[in-house]
Design a protein around this motif. Structure first.
Motif, short mmCIF file in Angstrom:
data_model
loop_
_atom_site.label_atom_id
_atom_site.label_comp_id
_atom_site.label_asym_id
_atom_site.label_seq_id
_atom_site.Cartn_x
_atom_site.Cartn_y
_atom_site.Cartn_z
N LYS A 44 0.62 -1.16 0.06
CA LYS A 44 0.10 -0.40 0.33
C LYS A 44 1.21 1.11 -0.20
O LYS A 44 0.91 1.87 -0.29
N SER A 47 2.19 2.20 -3.29
CA SER A 47 1.52 1.86 -4.42
C SER A 47 0.81 3.21 -4.04
O SER A 47 0.90 4.81 -5.51
N GLU A 48 1.63 4.08 -2.77
CA GLU A 48 1.07 5.73 -2.66
C GLU A 48 2.42 6.59 -2.93
O GLU A 48 1.96 7.56 -3.39
N ILE A 50 4.26 5.22 -5.67
CA ILE A 50 4.47 4.79 -7.12
C ILE A 50 2.74 5.91 -7.59
O ILE A 50 3.22 6.70 -9.04
N SER A 51 1.55 6.48 -7.48
CA SER A 51 0.99 7.15 -7.65
C SER A 51 1.15 9.25 -7.27
O SER A 51 0.78 9.63 -7.99
N PHE A 52 2.48 8.82 -5.98
CA PHE A 52 2.90 10.40 -5.81
C PHE A 52 4.01 10.74 -7.01
O PHE A 52 3.66 12.03 -7.65
N LEU A 54 3.87 9.57 -10.65
CA LEU A 54 3.16 9.57 -11.66
C LEU A 54 2.55 11.44 -11.76
O LEU A 54 2.73 11.66 -12.57
N ARG A 55 1.71 12.08 -10.09
CA ARG A 55 1.16 12.90 -10.34
C ARG A 55 2.64 13.84 -10.43
O ARG A 55 2.24 14.85 -10.99
N TYR A 58 9.02 12.39 -10.43
CA TYR A 58 8.68 10.85 -10.75
C TYR A 58 10.21 10.90 -10.01
O TYR A 58 10.39 9.04 -10.02
#
Length: 164
Positions: A44, A47-48, A50-52, A54-55, A58
């Motif tokens: 979890k 994934s947070e 990676i999400s950050f 991408l937004r 990087y």
């Protein structure tokens, strides 16, 4: 607490049925595999990150903390499956997988409670439900365990002696 239980179960697996009855070693395999596999809070968190990345930025993926998180997630998941695989060499799936699933679930819930501070949302009714669910898991595991048979125990002892 998790490290202490992991150390104790690792020792029980290492010495095996030479010093402990088969049902204890079976529980040790299931417990250790479930605890390792149940540390899904790392997934979890990853994934947070990676999400950050991408937004926003990087480059965060290349930081030492993110790389450690990636490595830790992969290692924990693989080691949990590897320990389950080792246990399945000695015990049937019907006797080992319920223990694995029980400890997997308990570890996931406990990790989320601590790591993501979900305990702050707990009220008395939720704590009672959590405690009842733990009792239900342990009661189910204890009732699903098949009786030990002497020839199966002898076969496992021979296999354990070859390993050690």
């Amino acid at each position: 607490l998790e490290l202490a239980v992991g150390a104790i179960t690792s020792y029980m697996i290492y010495v095996g049925e030479k010093e402990y009855p088969p049902w204890i070693v079976r529980i040790a395999y299931g417990c250790l595999a479930g605890m390792l596999g149940g540390n899904q809070f790392l997934s979890k968190s990853l994934s947070e990150v990676i999400s950050f990345a991408l937004r926003e930025d990087y480059n965060i993926i290349l930081t030492p903390g993110a790389l450690f998180l990636i490595l830790g997630t992969v290692m924990v998941l693989i080691s949990g499956l590897r320990m389950l695989q080792k246990g399945l060499k000695h015990y049937t799936a019907m006797s080992l997988v319920p223990i694995y699933q029980g400890f997997f679930t308990i570890t996931m819930i406990a990790s989320a409670l601590v790591f993501f501070k979900e305990y702050e949302m707990f009220n008395k009714k939720m704590a009672q439900a959590y405690f009842f669910s733990l009792l239900l898991i342990f009661a189910g595991i204890s009732q699903m365990q098949p009786p030990e048979m002497d020839d199966a125990t002898d076969i496992r002892k021979d296999a354990m002696e070859k390993i050690v």
